[in-house]
Write an enzyme that holds these catalytic residues in place. Structure first.
Site, PDB file in Angstrom:
ATOM      1  N   LYS A  55     -27.238  30.854  25.756  1.00 14.72           N
ATOM      2  CA  LYS A  55     -27.833  30.772  27.029  1.00 14.72           C
ATOM      3  C   LYS A  55     -27.823  29.326  27.689  1.00 14.72           C
ATOM      4  O   LYS A  55     -27.671  29.108  28.803  1.00 14.72           O
ATOM      5  CB  LYS A  55     -29.360  30.974  27.025  1.00 14.72           C
ATOM      6  CG  LYS A  55     -29.672  32.402  26.491  1.00 14.72           C
ATOM      7  CD  LYS A  55     -31.248  32.623  26.430  1.00 14.72           C
ATOM      8  CE  LYS A  55     -31.813  32.059  25.321  1.00 14.72           C
ATOM      9  NZ  LYS A  55     -31.398  32.819  23.908  1.00 14.72           N
ATOM     10  N   ASP A  93     -29.452  32.444   5.782  1.00 12.75           N
ATOM     11  CA  ASP A  93     -30.367  33.397   6.055  1.00 12.75           C
ATOM     12  C   ASP A  93     -29.782  34.887   6.042  1.00 12.75           C
ATOM     13  O   ASP A  93     -30.264  35.838   6.041  1.00 12.75           O
ATOM     14  CB  ASP A  93     -30.793  33.683   7.571  1.00 12.75           C
ATOM     15  CG  ASP A  93     -31.661  32.363   7.631  1.00 12.75           C
ATOM     16  OD1 ASP A  93     -32.251  31.750   6.797  1.00 12.75           O
ATOM     17  OD2 ASP A  93     -32.029  32.054   8.905  1.00 12.75           O
ATOM     18  N   ASP A 136     -40.106  33.110  19.757  1.00 10.81           N
ATOM     19  CA  ASP A 136     -38.913  33.703  18.845  1.00 10.81           C
ATOM     20  C   ASP A 136     -39.188  34.563  17.659  1.00 10.81           C
ATOM     21  O   ASP A 136     -38.561  35.536  17.469  1.00 10.81           O
ATOM     22  CB  ASP A 136     -38.082  32.339  18.406  1.00 10.81           C
ATOM     23  CG  ASP A 136     -36.456  32.346  18.745  1.00 10.81           C
ATOM     24  OD1 ASP A 136     -36.248  32.921  19.829  1.00 10.81           O
ATOM     25  OD2 ASP A 136     -35.658  31.833  17.868  1.00 10.81           O
ATOM     26  N   ASP A 137     -40.263  34.099  17.078  1.00 10.14           N
ATOM     27  CA  ASP A 137     -40.678  35.080  15.767  1.00 10.14           C
ATOM     28  C   ASP A 137     -41.057  36.216  16.428  1.00 10.14           C
ATOM     29  O   ASP A 137     -40.824  37.342  15.627  1.00 10.14           O
ATOM     30  CB  ASP A 137     -41.846  34.238  15.161  1.00 10.14           C
ATOM     31  CG  ASP A 137     -41.260  33.044  14.340  1.00 10.14           C
ATOM     32  OD1 ASP A 137     -40.203  32.702  14.459  1.00 10.14           O
ATOM     33  OD2 ASP A 137     -42.552  32.408  13.758  1.00 10.14           O
ATOM     34  N   ASP A 183     -38.443  25.220   5.626  1.00 10.42           N
ATOM     35  CA  ASP A 183     -38.164  26.530   5.792  1.00 10.42           C
ATOM     36  C   ASP A 183     -37.714  27.325   4.780  1.00 10.42           C
ATOM     37  O   ASP A 183     -38.559  28.159   4.197  1.00 10.42           O
ATOM     38  CB  ASP A 183     -37.328  26.851   7.150  1.00 10.42           C
ATOM     39  CG  ASP A 183     -37.614  28.213   7.572  1.00 10.42           C
ATOM     40  OD1 ASP A 183     -38.208  28.965   7.181  1.00 10.42           O
ATOM     41  OD2 ASP A 183     -36.461  28.651   8.151  1.00 10.42           O
ATOM     42  N   LYS A 239     -37.925  21.500  12.701  1.00 11.23           N
ATOM     43  CA  LYS A 239     -36.577  22.478  12.659  1.00 11.23           C
ATOM     44  C   LYS A 239     -36.079  22.665  14.096  1.00 11.23           C
ATOM     45  O   LYS A 239     -34.995  22.839  14.333  1.00 11.23           O
ATOM     46  CB  LYS A 239     -36.890  23.722  11.690  1.00 11.23           C
ATOM     47  CG  LYS A 239     -35.554  24.451  11.781  1.00 11.23           C
ATOM     48  CD  LYS A 239     -35.693  25.810  10.876  1.00 11.23           C
ATOM     49  CE  LYS A 239     -34.611  26.577  11.193  1.00 11.23           C
ATOM     50  NZ  LYS A 239     -34.730  27.930  10.453  1.00 11.23           N
ATOM     51  N   ASP A 281     -27.188  28.127   9.306  1.00 14.84           N
ATOM     52  CA  ASP A 281     -28.260  28.801   9.387  1.00 14.84           C
ATOM     53  C   ASP A 281     -28.101  30.365   9.087  1.00 14.84           C
ATOM     54  O   ASP A 281     -28.571  30.797   8.163  1.00 14.84           O
ATOM     55  CB  ASP A 281     -29.019  28.582  10.646  1.00 14.84           C
ATOM     56  CG  ASP A 281     -30.778  29.246  10.465  1.00 14.84           C
ATOM     57  OD1 ASP A 281     -31.614  28.522   9.483  1.00 14.84           O
ATOM     58  OD2 ASP A 281     -30.972  30.078  11.164  1.00 14.84           O
ATOM     59  N   ARG A 335     -25.146  36.977  15.733  1.00 11.18           N
ATOM     60  CA  ARG A 335     -25.529  36.038  16.778  1.00 11.18           C
ATOM     61  C   ARG A 335     -24.873  35.985  18.090  1.00 11.18           C
ATOM     62  O   ARG A 335     -23.728  36.038  17.966  1.00 11.18           O
ATOM     63  CB  ARG A 335     -24.874  34.560  15.830  1.00 11.18           C
ATOM     64  CG  ARG A 335     -25.212  33.423  16.588  1.00 11.18           C
ATOM     65  CD  ARG A 335     -26.655  33.009  16.640  1.00 11.18           C
ATOM     66  NE  ARG A 335     -27.083  32.705  15.363  1.00 11.18           N
ATOM     67  CZ  ARG A 335     -28.530  32.512  15.113  1.00 11.18           C
ATOM     68  NH1 ARG A 335     -29.214  32.285  16.293  1.00 11.18           N
ATOM     69  NH2 ARG A 335     -29.024  31.990  14.009  1.00 11.18           N
ATOM     70  N   PHE A 342     -42.169  27.847  22.005  1.00 13.80           N
ATOM     71  CA  PHE A 342     -40.852  28.668  22.005  1.00 13.80           C
ATOM     72  C   PHE A 342     -40.659  29.273  20.838  1.00 13.80           C
ATOM     73  O   PHE A 342     -40.128  30.505  20.837  1.00 13.80           O
ATOM     74  CB  PHE A 342     -39.848  27.444  22.212  1.00 13.80           C
ATOM     75  CG  PHE A 342     -38.395  28.251  22.333  1.00 13.80           C
ATOM     76  CD1 PHE A 342     -37.810  28.684  23.464  1.00 13.80           C
ATOM     77  CD2 PHE A 342     -37.688  27.992  21.140  1.00 13.80           C
ATOM     78  CE1 PHE A 342     -36.616  29.221  23.307  1.00 13.80           C
ATOM     79  CE2 PHE A 342     -36.426  28.476  21.140  1.00 13.80           C
ATOM     80  CZ  PHE A 342     -35.849  28.954  22.327  1.00 13.80           C
ATOM     81  N   PHE A 402     -23.373  23.875  15.045  1.00 10.50           N
ATOM     82  CA  PHE A 402     -23.471  23.300  13.707  1.00 10.50           C
ATOM     83  C   PHE A 402     -24.572  23.866  12.962  1.00 10.50           C
ATOM     84  O   PHE A 402     -24.474  24.447  11.772  1.00 10.50           O
ATOM     85  CB  PHE A 402     -23.551  21.866  13.798  1.00 10.50           C
ATOM     86  CG  PHE A 402     -24.138  21.342  12.574  1.00 10.50           C
ATOM     87  CD1 PHE A 402     -23.481  21.308  11.133  1.00 10.50           C
ATOM     88  CD2 PHE A 402     -25.249  20.323  12.506  1.00 10.50           C
ATOM     89  CE1 PHE A 402     -24.192  20.892  10.231  1.00 10.50           C
ATOM     90  CE2 PHE A 402     -25.736  19.566  11.444  1.00 10.50           C
ATOM     91  CZ  PHE A 402     -25.168  20.008  10.148  1.00 10.50           C
TER      92      PHE A 402
END
Length: 373
Positions: free
Chosen positions: A78, A126, A263-264, A193, A220, A122, A131, A259, A117
């Protein structure tokens, strides 16, 4: 052949981003949007990164590979972080020159490279699938764990770009030190995390506390997503005082928590076609805001149900967790949180904005309020 700038505009349009909601048409435009002007700079930066080393013919294959790495991973987000450097700088400085606006855009692109990066790494950690509406880089044919080295390259690009455009600027060292600091803070948060979840993958809710969650988010996400764009603009504008940076950071760290909780929520309840990825927090055993809220509300039987199904990459078990979230009415809990937190955030801005224009922070707040992606 379609050039990279046109490709950016087209893919952004197809992914439903508001700034380029239609594929560009051949009609005259009086003034290109900030996003378009920002995007138009990307090929120049890719070329700078390539040309710096192009005399070394023995690494041509590597340079061509890394160009693909940048073109795949950097330009299709975005770009809120990158563009925020430009909008913040315009609020801080009157009568800005075209040269300085270009430099602000370049700093914005440095954030986009830094984020690429973080995201490439990530996604590997994960085991993510998509993405930004396309397969994760490591999922591409002939990439795999080469993506680890590619991520290192993406971070190195930040400092190559800074050196090329800012080396003679009086604030150059401030920029370099800030990026190093933000990188360190972000990997600290990533570590928190990762180690919150046992290596063996067992579900252990003892560390799933609001205190741990807030620490993860602060380190993070908040520093690089919210403080970094504003701090870069402040240094460009000659604003270096520790007190003013501390006040800005206070607001922006809180905004980052707001924010990340969004996201969660979207990871579970959002539309994958809108957010550009398939949520994996449940099967990844993540210490997310939703599971923390669930743990505060479950009875004994529901806790057992959550314990037996959370952290399992099994569609049936994932759905059982989502069903439990529905039973606990976490969507209403989230909507109440969003409203209350936005009001608290606006009050925080009022109390801490004696040294900077309030619009620096309200622009961020309104951009993320009630977002769906």
């Amino acid at each position: 052949m379609i050039n990279i700038t046109t490709k950016i505009h087209v893919i952004m349009a197809l992914n439903g981003h508001d700034e380029t909601s239609e594929i560009p048409r051949k009609i005259p435009r009086i003034e290109p949007s900030e996003l378009e002007q920002f995007d138009d700079l990307f090929p120049e930066l890719v070329n700078v990164l390539h040309q710096k080393w192009s005399d070394n013919k023995e690494i041509t294959d590597a340079l061509n590979w890394f160009t693909k790495v940048s073109e795949y991973n950097v330009p299709f987000g975005k770009k809120n972080r990158g563009i925020s450097v430009v909008t913040t700088y315009k609020l801080l400085v009157e009568d800005v020159s075209k040269e300085d606006i270009k430099l602000a855009r370049i700093l914005g692109w440095c954030i986009e490279w830094l984020q690429a990066f973080f995201l490439v790494n990530d996604d590997i950690m994960d085991k993510s699938i998509t993405r930004r509406g396309q397969p994760c880089w490591y999922k591409q044919n002939n990439v795999g764990l080469i993506a680890v080295n590619d991520a290192v390259y993406l971070e190195a690009c930040v400092y190559e770009i800074l050196k090329h455009y800012f080396r003679k600027k009086p604030y150059y060292i401030d920029l370099v030190e800030l990026f190093h600091q933000i990188s360190m803070q972000t990997v600290m948060g990533q570590c928190l995390d990762l180690i919150t979840v046992p290596v063996d993958g067992k579900v252990d809710f003892t560390k799933f506390t609001e205190e741990r969650y807030n620490a993860i988010v602060k380190w993070k996400t908040s520093y690089y997503s919210f403080y970094l764009p504003v701090a870069l603009a402040m240094y460009m504008a000659g604003i270096t005082g520790e007190d003013v940076h501390t006040k800005a950071k206070t607001i922006l760290i809180k905004m980052g928590t707001f924010f990340q909780i969004q996201d969660d929520y979207l990871d579970c309840f959002g539309d994958p076609s809108a957010i550009g990825k398939i949520g994996t927090d449940i099967q990844d055993n993540k210490c997310s805001w939703l599971v923390i809220q669930a743990l505060k509300r479950v009875n004994k039987e529901q806790r057992t149900e959550l314990q037996n199904n959370y952290g399992c990459d099994d569609p049936t078990k994932i759905q059982k967790v989502k069903d439990l979230y529905e039973q606990l009415d976490l969507q209403t809990v989230y909507r109440d949180y969003e409203e209350n937190s936005f009001n608290l955030l606006m009050n925080l801005i009022d109390k801490n904005c004696d040294m900077l224009p309030k619009e620096v922070f309200t622009a961020f707040a309104y951009k993320i309020y009630k977002r769906q992606k």
